[in-house]
Write an enzyme that holds these catalytic residues in place. Structure first.
Site, PDB file in Angstrom:
ATOM      1  N   MET A  94       0.793  -1.233   0.000  1.00 17.66           N
ATOM      2  CA  MET A  94       0.000   0.000   0.000  1.00 17.66           C
ATOM      3  C   MET A  94       0.826   1.285   0.000  1.00 17.66           C
ATOM      4  SD  MET A  94      -2.937  -1.191  -0.347  1.00 17.66           S
ATOM      5  CE  MET A  94      -4.026   0.199  -0.049  1.00 17.66           C
ATOM      6  N   ASN A 111       2.976  -5.171 -10.248  1.00 13.57           N
ATOM      7  CA  ASN A 111       1.909  -4.946  -9.278  1.00 13.57           C
ATOM      8  C   ASN A 111       0.601  -5.481  -9.846  1.00 13.57           C
ATOM      9  OD1 ASN A 111       0.596  -3.770  -6.955  1.00 13.57           O
ATOM     10  ND2 ASN A 111      -0.134  -2.126  -8.295  1.00 13.57           N
ATOM     11  N   HIS A 113      -3.517  -4.567  -9.716  1.00  9.72           N
ATOM     12  CA  HIS A 113      -4.436  -3.481  -9.341  1.00  9.72           C
ATOM     13  C   HIS A 113      -5.872  -3.944  -9.621  1.00  9.72           C
ATOM     14  CE1 HIS A 113      -5.763   0.608  -8.642  1.00  9.72           C
ATOM     15  NE2 HIS A 113      -6.554   0.476  -9.686  1.00  9.72           N
ATOM     16  N   GLY A 147       4.797   6.557 -11.135  1.00  8.69           N
ATOM     17  CA  GLY A 147       3.447   7.117 -11.002  1.00  8.69           C
ATOM     18  C   GLY A 147       2.549   6.222 -10.162  1.00  8.69           C
ATOM     19  N   ASP A 149      -0.057   3.727 -10.272  1.00  7.89           N
ATOM     20  CA  ASP A 149      -0.738   2.758 -11.137  1.00  7.89           C
ATOM     21  C   ASP A 149      -0.684   3.152 -12.616  1.00  7.89           C
ATOM     22  OD1 ASP A 149      -1.485   1.323  -8.795  1.00  7.89           O
ATOM     23  OD2 ASP A 149      -3.206   2.647  -8.534  1.00  7.89           O
ATOM     24  N   GLU A 178      -7.952 -11.914  -9.979  1.00  7.54           N
ATOM     25  CA  GLU A 178      -6.554 -11.606  -9.610  1.00  7.54           C
ATOM     26  C   GLU A 178      -5.782 -12.882  -9.339  1.00  7.54           C
ATOM     27  OE1 GLU A 178      -7.039  -7.297  -7.328  1.00  7.54           O
ATOM     28  OE2 GLU A 178      -6.626  -9.061  -6.150  1.00  7.54           O
TER      29      GLU A 178
HETATM   30  C1  GRF Z   1      -5.773  -6.663  -4.173  1.00 10.29           C
HETATM   31  O1  GRF Z   1      -7.106  -6.361  -4.454  1.00 10.29           O
HETATM   32  C2  GRF Z   1      -4.845  -5.987  -5.121  1.00 10.29           C
HETATM   33  O2  GRF Z   1      -5.409  -5.758  -6.366  1.00 10.29           O
HETATM   34  C3  GRF Z   1      -4.566  -4.671  -4.446  1.00 10.29           C
HETATM   35  O3  GRF Z   1      -4.553  -4.965  -3.068  1.00 10.29           O
HETATM   36  C4  GRF Z   1      -5.330  -6.126  -2.814  1.00 10.29           C
HETATM   37  C5  GRF Z   1      -4.452  -7.076  -2.082  1.00 10.29           C
HETATM   38  O4  GRF Z   1      -5.129  -8.183  -1.621  1.00 10.29           O
HETATM   39  N1  GRF Z   1      -3.326  -4.113  -4.937  1.00 10.29           N
HETATM   40  P1  GRF Z   1      -4.355  -9.421  -0.978  1.00 10.29           P
HETATM   41  O5  GRF Z   1      -3.559  -8.898   0.205  1.00 10.29           O
HETATM   42  O6  GRF Z   1      -3.495 -10.038  -2.017  1.00 10.29           O
HETATM   43  O7  GRF Z   1      -5.458 -10.315  -0.535  1.00 10.29           O
END
Ligand code: GRF
Length: 195
Positions: A94, A111, A113, A147, A149, A178
């Site tokens: 974060m 990363n 997103h 930047g 994202d 994801e």
């Molecule tokens: C995910 O939704 C990702 O896209 C964002 O942060 C969240 C992380 O979730 N960058 P986790 O810790 O992998 O469950």
């Protein structure tokens, strides 16, 4: 081929890291997580790493909340290098990544997103999508640049926004996507398909 050594940075529960571990366990991904680092001492991602016997480090940043001081980030680079990391995988990390890390790993920091970039960069992208009233959103794996994202897109997956979705139900649906595409992208680095 030698297994790709990955370093993982995260601040949260680590479900994407868990998906990567799952892909390694069932042979879809030929990579070795050699270090997991978190700026949150109690983050679930550290528990997952400990459970898997992977080296962990807590990043201590006393000054900033959204980035690391240059000296702290230089320490992160040192730890990643000491572990021979080849690819840095941000998994729910974060903070903004700055020059010390980007310069040390050019086109080697990725990363995930929770939106179809360039739509909805920044925080709680699933909530942004819901509030914007779009009918589809998704997730994006991208190279990290200085930047927010903005780095080059590597892969995306679409997810429908359904009538009656809450922020939580939409985020949960995005996370399923994801967990599919992040290990796939890391596998493309591991097979040297991505340079
Ligand atoms: C995910 O939704 C990702 O896209 C964002 O942060 C969240 C992380 O979730 N960058 P986790 O810790 O992998 O469950």
């Amino acid at each position: 081929m030698r297994r790709l050594k990955i370093g993982v940075l995260g601040s949260g529960k680590g479900s994407n890291f868990c998906a990567i571990l799952g892909a390694i366990a069932d042979g879809r991904l030929d990579a070795e997580p050699v270090i997991v680092m978190s700026d949150v001492a109690g983050a679930g991602i550290l528990d997952l790493a400990r459970g898997a016997g992977i080296a962990c480090e807590v990043i201590r940043e006393p000054k900033f909340r959204t980035k690391l001081s240059p000296t702290v980030e230089a320490g992160v680079v040192e730890s990643l290098r000491a572990a021979w990391v080849e690819l840095v995988v941000l998994a729910g990390y974060m903070r903004m990544v700055k020059q010390p890390l980007l310069d040390a790993f050019p086109r080697r920091v990725i990363n995930i997103h929770p939106a179809l970039l360039p739509e909805f960069p920044g925080l709680e992208a699933w909530r942004q999508a819901l509030e914007a009233g779009v009918t589809k959103t998704g997730c994006t794996v991208h190279f990290v640049d200085a930047g927010m994202d903005t780095g080059e897109v590597i892969a995306q997956a679409e997810v429908p926004v359904l009538a009656g979705d809450s922020a939580e139900s939409l985020h949960a649906r995005i996370q399923v996507a994801e967990h599919r595409i992040y290990p796939e992208v890391v596998a493309r680095f591991a097979s040297r398909e991505l340079p």
